[in-house]
Design an enzyme around this catalytic site. Structure first.
Site, short mmCIF file in Angstrom:
data_model
loop_
_atom_site.label_atom_id
_atom_site.label_comp_id
_atom_site.label_asym_id
_atom_site.label_seq_id
_atom_site.Cartn_x
_atom_site.Cartn_y
_atom_site.Cartn_z
N ASP A 15 28.40 42.00 32.77
CA ASP A 15 28.91 40.64 32.94
C ASP A 15 27.69 39.76 33.19
O ASP A 15 26.59 40.25 33.47
CB ASP A 15 29.86 40.59 34.15
CG ASP A 15 30.38 39.19 34.40
OD1 ASP A 15 30.63 38.45 33.43
OD2 ASP A 15 30.52 38.79 35.58
N SER A 16 27.92 38.46 33.12
CA SER A 16 26.84 37.54 33.43
C SER A 16 26.47 37.60 34.91
O SER A 16 25.39 37.14 35.28
CB SER A 16 27.27 36.12 33.07
OG SER A 16 28.52 35.85 33.68
N CYS A 78 33.06 40.32 30.59
CA CYS A 78 32.77 38.89 30.68
C CYS A 78 33.55 38.22 29.55
O CYS A 78 33.36 38.58 28.37
CB CYS A 78 31.27 38.66 30.51
SG CYS A 78 30.79 36.94 30.41
N GLU A 158 32.11 32.32 43.54
CA GLU A 158 30.80 32.86 43.97
C GLU A 158 30.55 32.55 45.45
O GLU A 158 29.91 33.30 46.16
CB GLU A 158 29.68 32.22 43.15
CG GLU A 158 29.61 32.68 41.72
CD GLU A 158 28.71 33.89 41.51
OE1 GLU A 158 27.80 34.10 42.33
OE2 GLU A 158 28.97 34.64 40.56
N CYS A 192 38.63 34.16 32.84
CA CYS A 192 37.27 34.20 33.37
C CYS A 192 37.27 35.25 34.46
O CYS A 192 38.20 35.31 35.27
CB CYS A 192 36.89 32.83 33.93
SG CYS A 192 35.34 32.85 34.85
N HIS A 194 35.84 35.56 37.17
CA HIS A 194 35.82 35.12 38.57
C HIS A 194 37.19 34.69 39.08
O HIS A 194 37.41 34.64 40.29
CB HIS A 194 34.86 33.94 38.73
CG HIS A 194 33.43 34.31 38.69
ND1 HIS A 194 32.83 34.85 37.58
CD2 HIS A 194 32.46 34.22 39.63
CE1 HIS A 194 31.55 35.07 37.84
NE2 HIS A 194 31.31 34.70 39.06
N1 DGL Z 1 31.71 36.02 33.48
C1 DGL Z 1 32.02 34.72 32.93
C2 DGL Z 1 33.36 34.81 32.17
O1 DGL Z 1 34.17 35.69 32.40
C3 DGL Z 1 32.10 33.66 34.00
C4 DGL Z 1 30.78 33.29 34.61
C5 DGL Z 1 29.80 32.68 33.61
O2 DGL Z 1 30.02 31.57 33.12
O3 DGL Z 1 28.81 33.33 33.33
O4 DGL Z 1 33.59 33.99 31.33
#
Ligand code: DGL
Length: 275
Positions: A15-16, A78, A158, A192, A194
């Site tokens: 993931d990011s 992600c 976050e 997303c 998060h």
């Molecule tokens: N992990 C990203 C997503 O699920 C969210 C956070 C980001 O923008 O990097 O889209």
């Protein structure tokens, strides 16, 4: 390598940042015997506001690092990277399998509410590409889909400000841009990684009876099924190992990641790597 040699290899998850730990948690629950290597590209978070070219490049680099760790399956935990780069990652991993989170999330939503009015909450990049719209309408031509970019909710999660008046006001502010119908959906898709942390806030803000769907458990079920079909499931009975990698900020990763994973993490549990 034949399938029986590959069974003991880890599943790679990336993931990011820390959001994909919601998917990692579901993978561990669904497949407790599998070893898992998780990479959070915290140095370059967020992906959601970047261009498709940058997101694709970052995703390919993250995948290359996991390939060096000899993974048997890649889970792109992600939504943004799944929306932008899934095909490129499949080519890079070929012949090994890749699963993203968009398709599983869309099928969970359609299964929960056929023909529904869906509202997809996601990052700017995911919304721009219309990935959920395409997946949902491909599965259910009778559905209607509105997609809404809610970047600030990534920062809220976050920060751990997942519920209460601040979180609710911010969600309501985003919804105020929508037409009345879209503001009262029958199904809300958390597009997303998060956003599952803000589930209580969404439950407070949306109408009673709305389905709130995320991709984590459906993605884990899809990964489990795929490994079984490919004879790649680990048949050992031991609890699988977990390796956590991040490209920056082990202390913050441990603090925030612990909330996503549902148990405490320490600085030493995270290995910082360069891509
Ligand atoms: N992990 C990203 C997503 O699920 C969210 C956070 C980001 O923008 O990097 O889209």
């Amino acid at each position: 390598m034949n399938a029986s040699d590959a069974r003991g290899l880890p599943i790679g998850v990336f993931d990011s940042g820390v959001g994909g730990l919601t998917v990692l948690k579901a993978l561990r629950e669904a497949m407790p015997h599998e070893d898992l290597v998780y990479l959070g590209d915290t140095a370059r978070l967020p992906y959601g506001t970047k261009s498709p070219a940058s997101i694709s490049r970052y995703a390919c680099q993250a995948t290359a690092l996991l390939q060096q760790r000899n993974i048997k399956l890649l889970v792109v935990a992600c939504n943004t990277a799944s929306a932008v780069a899934l095909e490129a990652l499949r080519e890079q991993m070929d012949p090994l399998p890749v699963i993203g989170v968009v398709e599983p999330g869309a099928s969970a939503a359609v299964a929960a509410r056929p023909g529904a009015r869906h509202l997809v909450l996601a990052t700017e990049a995911t919304v721009r590409l219309g990935a959920y719209r395409e997946a949902l309408l491909g599965l259910d031509a009778g559905a209607t889909v509105t997609e809404l970019a809610c970047e600030l909710l990534v920062s809220l999660a976050e920060e751990g400000w997942n519920d209460g008046s601040i979180a609710e006001s911010i969600v309501l502010r985003y919804l105020s841009d929508l037409a009345d119908d879209a503001r009262h959906p029958e199904s809300v898709i958390l597009g997303c990684t998060h956003f599952p942390l803000l589930r209580d806030t969404f439950a407070a803000v949306f109408d009673d009876g709305v389905s709130i769907v995320d991709s984590a458990s459906t993605t884990a079920a899809a990964a489990n099924q795929l490994l079984t079909e490919l004879s790649l499931a680990n048949d050992e009975n031991d609890t699988g190992d977990l390796v956590l990698l991040a490209t920056d900020g082990a202390t913050r990763f441990a603090r925030v990641g612990g909330q996503f994973l549902g148990h405490d993490l320490g600085h030493d549990d995270i290995e910082v790597v360069d891509l």
